[in-house]
Motif scaffolding. Sequence first.
Motif, PDB file in Angstrom:
ATOM      1  N   TYR A  29       0.827  -1.205   0.000  1.00 28.85           N
ATOM      2  CA  TYR A  29       0.000   0.000   0.000  1.00 28.85           C
ATOM      3  C   TYR A  29       0.863   1.258   0.000  1.00 28.85           C
ATOM      4  CZ  TYR A  29      -2.626   3.828   2.145  1.00 28.85           C
ATOM      5  OH  TYR A  29      -3.159   5.061   2.431  1.00 28.85           O
ATOM      6  N   GLU A  30       1.830   1.315   0.880  1.00 34.19           N
ATOM      7  CA  GLU A  30       2.637   2.527   0.993  1.00 34.19           C
ATOM      8  C   GLU A  30       3.573   2.698  -0.202  1.00 34.19           C
ATOM      9  OE1 GLU A  30       4.472   2.659   4.833  1.00 34.19           O
ATOM     10  OE2 GLU A  30       2.579   3.232   5.820  1.00 34.19           O
ATOM     11  N   ALA A  31       4.000   1.612  -0.812  1.00 24.79           N
ATOM     12  CA  ALA A  31       4.911   1.708  -1.955  1.00 24.79           C
ATOM     13  C   ALA A  31       4.192   2.103  -3.240  1.00 24.79           C
ATOM     14  CB  ALA A  31       5.638   0.379  -2.156  1.00 24.79           C
ATOM     15  N   PHE A  32       2.989   1.584  -3.458  1.00 26.20           N
ATOM     16  CA  PHE A  32       2.360   1.710  -4.780  1.00 26.20           C
ATOM     17  C   PHE A  32       1.040   2.471  -4.810  1.00 26.20           C
ATOM     18  CE2 PHE A  32       4.829  -2.315  -4.974  1.00 26.20           C
ATOM     19  CZ  PHE A  32       5.817  -1.851  -5.836  1.00 26.20           C
ATOM     20  N   PHE A  33       0.399   2.670  -3.677  1.00 27.39           N
ATOM     21  CA  PHE A  33      -0.930   3.268  -3.703  1.00 27.39           C
ATOM     22  C   PHE A  33      -1.046   4.582  -2.926  1.00 27.39           C
ATOM     23  CE2 PHE A  33      -1.433  -1.325  -4.189  1.00 27.39           C
ATOM     24  CZ  PHE A  33      -2.118  -1.371  -5.396  1.00 27.39           C
ATOM     25  N   LYS A  34      -0.414   4.644  -1.776  1.00 25.41           N
ATOM     26  CA  LYS A  34      -0.638   5.773  -0.868  1.00 25.41           C
ATOM     27  C   LYS A  34      -0.193   7.102  -1.468  1.00 25.41           C
ATOM     28  CE  LYS A  34       0.267   7.424   3.838  1.00 25.41           C
ATOM     29  NZ  LYS A  34       0.906   7.113   5.146  1.00 25.41           N
ATOM     30  N   GLY A  35       1.071   7.210  -1.842  1.00 25.51           N
ATOM     31  CA  GLY A  35       1.595   8.477  -2.334  1.00 25.51           C
ATOM     32  C   GLY A  35       0.958   8.910  -3.632  1.00 25.51           C
ATOM     33  N   TYR A  36       0.819   7.980  -4.564  1.00 25.65           N
ATOM     34  CA  TYR A  36       0.220   8.320  -5.863  1.00 25.65           C
ATOM     35  C   TYR A  36      -1.209   8.813  -5.680  1.00 25.65           C
ATOM     36  CZ  TYR A  36      -0.932   8.008 -10.811  1.00 25.65           C
ATOM     37  OH  TYR A  36      -1.324   8.307 -12.098  1.00 25.65           O
ATOM     38  N   THR A  37      -1.966   8.107  -4.855  1.00 26.07           N
ATOM     39  CA  THR A  37      -3.367   8.488  -4.623  1.00 26.07           C
ATOM     40  C   THR A  37      -3.452   9.848  -3.944  1.00 26.07           C
ATOM     41  OG1 THR A  37      -3.971   6.160  -4.437  1.00 26.07           O
ATOM     42  CG2 THR A  37      -5.510   7.773  -3.512  1.00 26.07           C
ATOM     43  N   GLN A  38      -2.589  10.104  -2.988  1.00 27.02           N
ATOM     44  CA  GLN A  38      -2.596  11.393  -2.293  1.00 27.02           C
ATOM     45  C   GLN A  38      -2.308  12.534  -3.263  1.00 27.02           C
ATOM     46  OE1 GLN A  38      -0.500  11.384   1.460  1.00 27.02           O
ATOM     47  NE2 GLN A  38       0.141  13.512   1.210  1.00 27.02           N
ATOM     48  N   LYS A  39      -1.366  12.340  -4.174  1.00 28.58           N
ATOM     49  CA  LYS A  39      -1.054  13.377  -5.162  1.00 28.58           C
ATOM     50  C   LYS A  39      -2.186  13.530  -6.178  1.00 28.58           C
ATOM     51  CE  LYS A  39       2.979  11.567  -6.238  1.00 28.58           C
ATOM     52  NZ  LYS A  39       4.303  11.380  -6.888  1.00 28.58           N
ATOM     53  N   GLN A  40      -2.770  12.415  -6.596  1.00 25.08           N
ATOM     54  CA  GLN A  40      -3.814  12.467  -7.618  1.00 25.08           C
ATOM     55  C   GLN A  40      -5.071  13.170  -7.119  1.00 25.08           C
ATOM     56  OE1 GLN A  40      -3.518  11.686 -10.682  1.00 25.08           O
ATOM     57  NE2 GLN A  40      -5.595  11.513 -11.471  1.00 25.08           N
ATOM     58  N   TRP A  41      -5.438  12.919  -5.854  1.00 26.95           N
ATOM     59  CA  TRP A  41      -6.697  13.441  -5.336  1.00 26.95           C
ATOM     60  C   TRP A  41      -6.526  14.623  -4.379  1.00 26.95           C
ATOM     61  CZ3 TRP A  41     -11.032  12.226  -7.697  1.00 26.95           C
ATOM     62  CH2 TRP A  41     -11.068  11.063  -8.454  1.00 26.95           C
ATOM     63  N   GLY A  42      -5.298  14.931  -4.008  1.00 22.36           N
ATOM     64  CA  GLY A  42      -5.057  16.106  -3.180  1.00 22.36           C
ATOM     65  C   GLY A  42      -5.537  15.971  -1.752  1.00 22.36           C
ATOM     66  N   CYS A  43      -5.682  14.748  -1.280  1.00 28.21           N
ATOM     67  CA  CYS A  43      -6.103  14.535   0.107  1.00 28.21           C
ATOM     68  C   CYS A  43      -5.596  13.178   0.561  1.00 28.21           C
ATOM     69  CB  CYS A  43      -7.625  14.614   0.254  1.00 28.21           C
ATOM     70  SG  CYS A  43      -8.530  13.347  -0.666  1.00 28.21           S
ATOM     71  N   SER A  44      -5.680  12.934   1.835  1.00 27.52           N
ATOM     72  CA  SER A  44      -5.236  11.663   2.377  1.00 27.52           C
ATOM     73  C   SER A  44      -6.147  10.528   1.907  1.00 27.52           C
ATOM     74  CB  SER A  44      -5.250  11.714   3.907  1.00 27.52           C
ATOM     75  OG  SER A  44      -5.083  10.411   4.439  1.00 27.52           O
ATOM     76  N   PRO A  45      -5.595   9.350   1.617  1.00 27.79           N
ATOM     77  CA  PRO A  45      -6.437   8.201   1.270  1.00 27.79           C
ATOM     78  C   PRO A  45      -7.430   7.828   2.366  1.00 27.79           C
ATOM     79  CG  PRO A  45      -4.169   7.788   0.632  1.00 27.79           C
ATOM     80  CD  PRO A  45      -4.168   9.052   1.446  1.00 27.79           C
ATOM     81  N   THR A  46      -7.209   8.333   3.581  1.00 33.12           N
ATOM     82  CA  THR A  46      -8.179   8.085   4.657  1.00 33.12           C
ATOM     83  C   THR A  46      -9.458   8.881   4.452  1.00 33.12           C
ATOM     84  OG1 THR A  46      -7.244   9.845   6.042  1.00 33.12           O
ATOM     85  CG2 THR A  46      -6.328   7.626   6.313  1.00 33.12           C
ATOM     86  N   GLU A  47      -9.432   9.871   3.560  1.00 27.28           N
ATOM     87  CA  GLU A  47     -10.611  10.697   3.285  1.00 27.28           C
ATOM     88  C   GLU A  47     -11.372  10.244   2.043  1.00 27.28           C
ATOM     89  OE1 GLU A  47      -9.720  14.971   3.456  1.00 27.28           O
ATOM     90  OE2 GLU A  47      -7.795  14.429   4.341  1.00 27.28           O
TER      91      GLU A  47
END
Length: 384
Positions: A148-166
């Motif tokens: 998750y942290e290697a492939f999903f977390k950072g990219y998703t945070q940059k793409q959507w401009g918010c934490s994946p927890t949101e």
Amino acid sequence: MTEERILIVGAGLSGAVIGRELALQGHKVEIVDSREHIGGNCHTERDASTGVMVHVYGPHIFHTDDAEVWDYVNGFTTFLPYKNRVKTTSGGKVYSLPVNLHTINQFFGKTFRPDEARAFIEEQADKTIADPQTFEEQALRFVGRDLYEAFFKGYTQKQWGCSPTELPASILKRLPVRFNYDDNYFFHKYQGMPENGYTEMIGRILDHPNITVKLATDFRREEADGFDHVFYSGPLDGYFDYELGRLGYRTLDFERFTYDGDYQGCAVMNYGDVAVPYTRITEHKHFSPWEEHKDSVCYREFSRACEPGDIPYYPIRLVEEKAQLADYVALAEREAGVTFVGRLGTYRYLDMDVTIREALDTARLYLARKAENAAMSTFLNPPL
């Protein structure tokens, strides 16, 4: 059937397909677009200095299981084979996406067979999360924290401009892991790229004596009065002059650069680390692998919140936007003689094949309703 005057707002895929289907039945179709070219965000053009076919608003890769849509687009151009094989740079190493058996073995330094990898990933999964509610919970439940942290977390945070927890868990709909060595990003039966770009294809769709196209032309609602029906593919909130506020979108900024040679060896390189400000780099000559070009045209891609004057790309559709969307849908359904279509008109993210399918179905529904002397729907598929 009586000949009617049809106004279509937007010369992208939705407008072109609807316009052609109605023109074939003898209706007079006028299409207006605020941009100086046809094709909307699918617009392609050949770079004068390198000869590379450039996807001006970012790459568009055609993939579908819809045989009728595949036959439709191939009726206007030749689609050549193309499979999207994405790479990602994470933690200073390059991996294959989507996460597959090669990715797992490389990342964990293993030589797993499929069954072994499946059992290993299940061990990594956070089984304490019984009912994932957020994107992060969904990822942790299915792939565990390391992947998750290697492939999903950072990219998703940059793409959507918010934490994946949101973000809702629904954004990550399926288990994003393959337990084989298949690195084809898509799984559809038909995949390819138009030989000479999307703009040529859309130009051929629009090439009919009953179709008139006016570019660099803004639409005003009062201009619809002289037409029998309007198909509107612009922003839903824009049709109403944003009177209820602006719906939320993400937009993209592109940092375009050229390179003498082959810059990255692939069409798409994602960047999963938050420290890297862009989400990916696209190298456009690799989207046309049947062509040979010495030099390259590349885009660094940055995602941010859409502001007035920006091009909207991705509808956000979180709780706040959905409430506002419901109010706009209510306004739209009180309008007579207008049908809202496409990604912007229905505030839904649509792939190209779905856009074409809905455009064909919309045109056919309109013709059927006219034959029955019945009113046309405001939406083919309601946005909510």
